[in-house]
Design an enzyme around this catalytic site. Structure first.
Site, PDB file in Angstrom:
ATOM      1  N   LYS A   1       0.731  -1.548   0.440  1.00  0.00           N
ATOM      2  CA  LYS A   1      -0.343  -0.046  -0.102  1.00  0.00           C
ATOM      3  C   LYS A   1       0.568   1.425   0.082  1.00  0.00           C
ATOM      4  O   LYS A   1       1.988   1.468   0.635  1.00  0.00           O
ATOM      5  CB  LYS A   1      -0.888  -0.236   1.145  1.00  0.00           C
TER       6      LYS A   1
ATOM      7  N   GLU B   1      -3.662   6.743   9.251  1.00  0.00           N
ATOM      8  CA  GLU B   1      -2.344   6.630   9.942  1.00  0.00           C
ATOM      9  C   GLU B   1      -1.888   7.149   8.819  1.00  0.00           C
ATOM     10  O   GLU B   1      -0.268   7.109   8.847  1.00  0.00           O
ATOM     11  CB  GLU B   1      -2.797   4.939   9.814  1.00  0.00           C
TER      12      GLU B   1
ATOM     13  N   ASN C   1     -11.459  -3.460  10.537  1.00  0.00           N
ATOM     14  CA  ASN C   1     -11.270  -5.065  10.376  1.00  0.00           C
ATOM     15  C   ASN C   1     -10.598  -5.437  11.670  1.00  0.00           C
ATOM     16  O   ASN C   1     -11.766  -6.839  11.830  1.00  0.00           O
ATOM     17  CB  ASN C   1     -10.918  -5.104   9.306  1.00  0.00           C
TER      18      ASN C   1
ATOM     19  N   VAL D   1     -15.425   1.133  11.736  1.00  0.00           N
ATOM     20  CA  VAL D   1     -17.284   0.888  12.382  1.00  0.00           C
ATOM     21  C   VAL D   1     -17.172   1.424  13.222  1.00  0.00           C
ATOM     22  O   VAL D   1     -18.110   2.514  13.428  1.00  0.00           O
ATOM     23  CB  VAL D   1     -16.191  -0.816  12.820  1.00  0.00           C
ATOM     24  N   GLY D   2     -16.232   1.851  13.694  1.00  0.00           N
ATOM     25  CA  GLY D   2     -16.127   2.888  14.224  1.00  0.00           C
ATOM     26  C   GLY D   2     -16.814   4.718  14.116  1.00  0.00           C
ATOM     27  O   GLY D   2     -17.624   5.530  14.210  1.00  0.00           O
TER      28      GLY D   2
ATOM     29  N   HIS E   1      -1.442  -1.466  16.013  1.00  0.00           N
ATOM     30  CA  HIS E   1      -2.786   0.183  15.781  1.00  0.00           C
ATOM     31  C   HIS E   1      -2.033   1.513  17.039  1.00  0.00           C
ATOM     32  O   HIS E   1      -3.570   2.183  16.776  1.00  0.00           O
ATOM     33  CB  HIS E   1      -4.454  -0.277  16.624  1.00  0.00           C
TER      34      HIS E   1
ATOM     35  N   ARG F   1       5.139   1.311   7.967  1.00  0.00           N
ATOM     36  CA  ARG F   1       4.994   0.934   8.501  1.00  0.00           C
ATOM     37  C   ARG F   1       5.282  -0.354   8.559  1.00  0.00           C
ATOM     38  O   ARG F   1       5.409  -1.422   8.259  1.00  0.00           O
ATOM     39  CB  ARG F   1       3.393   0.922   7.932  1.00  0.00           C
TER      40      ARG F   1
ATOM     41  N   PHE G   1     -19.264  -4.594   8.368  1.00  0.00           N
ATOM     42  CA  PHE G   1     -20.260  -4.472   8.453  1.00  0.00           C
ATOM     43  C   PHE G   1     -21.142  -4.249   8.105  1.00  0.00           C
ATOM     44  O   PHE G   1     -22.526  -4.132   8.980  1.00  0.00           O
ATOM     45  CB  PHE G   1     -19.374  -3.372  10.029  1.00  0.00           C
TER      46      PHE G   1
ATOM     47  N   ARG H   1     -11.272 -11.926  13.999  1.00  0.00           N
ATOM     48  CA  ARG H   1     -10.391 -12.245  15.088  1.00  0.00           C
ATOM     49  C   ARG H   1     -11.114 -12.435  15.966  1.00  0.00           C
ATOM     50  O   ARG H   1     -12.452 -12.167  16.204  1.00  0.00           O
ATOM     51  CB  ARG H   1      -9.375 -12.433  15.413  1.00  0.00           C
TER      52      ARG H   1
ATOM     53  N   HIS I   1     -10.731   1.861  18.720  1.00  0.00           N
ATOM     54  CA  HIS I   1     -10.775   1.298  16.445  1.00  0.00           C
ATOM     55  C   HIS I   1     -11.276   0.578  16.241  1.00  0.00           C
ATOM     56  O   HIS I   1     -10.416  -0.856  16.929  1.00  0.00           O
ATOM     57  CB  HIS I   1      -8.546   1.225  16.573  1.00  0.00           C
ATOM     58  N   LEU I   2     -12.489   0.446  15.702  1.00  0.00           N
ATOM     59  CA  LEU I   2     -12.920  -0.420  15.666  1.00  0.00           C
ATOM     60  C   LEU I   2     -13.091  -0.734  13.739  1.00  0.00           C
ATOM     61  O   LEU I   2     -13.935   0.235  13.058  1.00  0.00           O
ATOM     62  CB  LEU I   2     -14.695  -0.287  15.750  1.00  0.00           C
TER      63      LEU I   2
HETATM   64  P1  ADP Z   1      -8.574  -2.178   8.534  1.00  0.00           P
HETATM   65  O1  ADP Z   1      -8.312  -2.491   9.478  1.00  0.00           O
HETATM   66  O2  ADP Z   1      -8.981  -2.558   7.251  1.00  0.00           O
HETATM   67  O3  ADP Z   1      -8.336  -0.300   8.486  1.00  0.00           O
HETATM   68  P2  ADP Z   1     -11.112  -0.415   8.296  1.00  0.00           P
HETATM   69  O4  ADP Z   1     -10.702   0.997   9.566  1.00  0.00           O
HETATM   70  O5  ADP Z   1     -11.232  -0.079   6.230  1.00  0.00           O
HETATM   71  O6  ADP Z   1     -10.618  -1.649   8.606  1.00  0.00           O
HETATM   72  O7  ADP Z   1     -12.849  -0.216   8.769  1.00  0.00           O
HETATM   73  C1  ADP Z   1     -13.422  -1.660   7.685  1.00  0.00           C
HETATM   74  C2  ADP Z   1     -14.786  -2.012   8.484  1.00  0.00           C
HETATM   75  O8  ADP Z   1     -16.114   0.065   8.795  1.00  0.00           O
HETATM   76  C3  ADP Z   1     -15.313  -3.383   7.642  1.00  0.00           C
HETATM   77  O9  ADP Z   1     -15.838  -4.241   8.454  1.00  0.00           O
HETATM   78  C4  ADP Z   1     -16.228  -2.313   7.197  1.00  0.00           C
HETATM   79  O10 ADP Z   1     -17.740  -2.675   6.899  1.00  0.00           O
HETATM   80  C5  ADP Z   1     -16.681  -1.191   7.612  1.00  0.00           C
HETATM   81  N1  ADP Z   1     -17.289  -0.258   6.785  1.00  0.00           N
HETATM   82  C6  ADP Z   1     -16.902   0.706   6.169  1.00  0.00           C
HETATM   83  N2  ADP Z   1     -17.832   1.271   5.393  1.00  0.00           N
HETATM   84  C7  ADP Z   1     -18.887   1.458   6.646  1.00  0.00           C
HETATM   85  C8  ADP Z   1     -19.898   2.080   6.517  1.00  0.00           C
HETATM   86  N3  ADP Z   1     -20.640   2.846   6.011  1.00  0.00           N
HETATM   87  N4  ADP Z   1     -21.064   1.662   7.092  1.00  0.00           N
HETATM   88  C9  ADP Z   1     -20.941   0.220   8.556  1.00  0.00           C
HETATM   89  N5  ADP Z   1     -19.444  -0.367   8.265  1.00  0.00           N
HETATM   90  C10 ADP Z   1     -18.689  -0.023   7.731  1.00  0.00           C
END
Ligand code: ADP
Length: 396
Positions: free
Chosen positions: A29, A383, A207, A327-328, A176, A88, A279, A237, A204-205
């Protein structure tokens, strides 16, 4: 010297971008951005590195592919006068509590930490080595564990035989960290208060999911441990399970250690409970009244509450509770679920604020009612920007 004060000085460091790289075993990335302004000129990911049928043979080829993609986007890497490359790195082990300028010794030490992160650190080293040959600028390693190097011994120590733990550097490290640190600073700014005065809980929510307790800007607890498997329920997980589960699965089901590790990391969490780890899909199923989705959300929120309660006990007082990551930032359901029943702790969410714009938050936002004892906020994490800034700080 720049004689004309109205012309930007081409030697002015603040105009020059930093390249942020996150090398996985089969992906790279990248993001090219100016740390001071946060302006991003390009970002993307090169995938399927080294896989059969892929034309990207290795990380050196991935950098060539990145250069070509940037050129397609109108960015000439030779013309932008790159300031530095920020990498990173997942595991800094006991060695690295801060970002470092990379030299041969640093590369060797990151490599030596591979037993602690067998999937991640070797890939980071491969990416760093390729990038060092490709770009003749300073390179900086920013560690996902570094922010949690301040955990006090009672928080970082597992109650296992002491000599074994010492010999193999077994302790809680946390991950994280770059995000938790960035979000804790950004939420202090949102409140217009110095971070030194605040007791914060950051959730931090994404994946991957993790929680932290931060006192005066210093992390004192976090939910991940020796590996990123500990703590909250995540996309794939399990988070916390009885450590006795491993022996049970080995003896009763006949699974090998590798199979158990793969199952808990890749096939558990939301995926294990529902068949989906995204999510957005989970939300659709919840709307349709799906029972398994309901239970998964309840387990997810129950575990979150568990950690917030524990962190209140450790901190003595929470001033700010912050949600971040996919998610957050996007699930009003999770945020309301956490706050539900916590008014006695001073934690509440205003439904209109929480659900504004479909609950999708793109700027730091307070979602608790005015006058709440605990300010509940949503702060988008970044990040790459955090890594670019820490990189620039070391090379200026
Ligand atoms: P990573 O840990 O890969 O960096 P992200 O911070 O991008 O992850 O978060 C990925 C999660 O966020 C996935 O579960 C995704 O479904 C959720 N997500 C992203 N957009 C939305 C949304 N609009 N509504 C609900 N969940 C979302």
């Amino acid at each position: 010297m720049n004689d004309n004060p109205h012309q930007p000085d081409p030697s002015d460091q603040t105009e020059r971008p930093v390249l942020v790289l996150n090398a996985g075993s089969s992906s790279l990335k990248y993001q090219l951005l100016v740390p001071e302004s946060g302006e991003v000129s390009a970002s993307g990911v090169i995938e399927r590195i080294g896989e059969s049928g892929s034309d990207v043979a290795d990380h050196a080829a991935a950098l060539e592919a990145m250069r070509a993609r940037l050129a397609d986007d109108g960015v000439d890497l030779d013309a932008v006068s790159l300031r530095a490359v920020g990498h990173r790195v997942v595991h800094g082990g006991p060695d690295f509590s801060e970002p470092v300028v990379i030299d041969d010794d640093v590369v060797a030490r990151i490599q030596a930490l591979s037993p602690l992160a067998p999937l991640h650190n070797p890939a980071a080293v491969t990416g760093i080595e390729a990038a060092r040959s490709h770009f003749d600028v300073p390179h900086v390693a920013v560690f996902d564990t570094a922010f949690f190097s301040t955990l006090p011994p009672e928080a970082s120590t597992y109650a296992v035989p002491r000599d074994l733990a010492q010999k193999h550097a077994i302790r809680r490290y946390g991950f994280h960290g770059t995000s938790h640190q960035f979000v804790s600073r950004a939420s202090a700014e949102l409140l217009g208060r110095p971070v030194e005065e605040l007791n914060q809980v950051v959730l931090h929510l994404g994946n991957g999911c993790s929680a932290s307790a931060i006192r005066g800007g210093v992390a004192i607890e976090t939910s991940m441990g020796l590996t990123p498997l500990q703590g909250l329920v995540m996309g794939t997980r399990s988070g916390d399970v009885d450590p006795g589960l491993h022996a049970f699965l080995s003896r009763q089901v006949g699974l090998s250690i590798d199979e158990i590790d793969e199952m808990l990391n890749k096939r558990s969490g939301l995926l294990g409970l529902t068949g989906v780890n995204d999510f957005r899909e989970l939300s659709k199923r919840l709307d349709a009244g799906d029972e398994a989705a309901r239970l998964a959300l309840d387990v997810f929120v129950h575990r979150l509450k568990h950690y917030v309660g524990a962190y209140l006990a450790h901190l003595g007082r929470i001033d700010v509770l912050v949600f971040t990551a996919g998610v957050g930032q996007n699930s009003p359901r999770v945020r309301a679920g956490l706050a539900n029943g916590l008014d006695g702790l001073g934690i509440a969410v205003d439904p209109a604020r929480n659900e504004a714009d479909g609950g999708r938050v793109t700027e730091p936002t307070v979602i608790s009612p005015d006058g709440s004892r605990v300010v509940v906020a949503v702060v988008p994490t970044n990040e790459e920007l955090a890594i670019a800034r820490q990189t620039a700080d070391l090379v200026h």
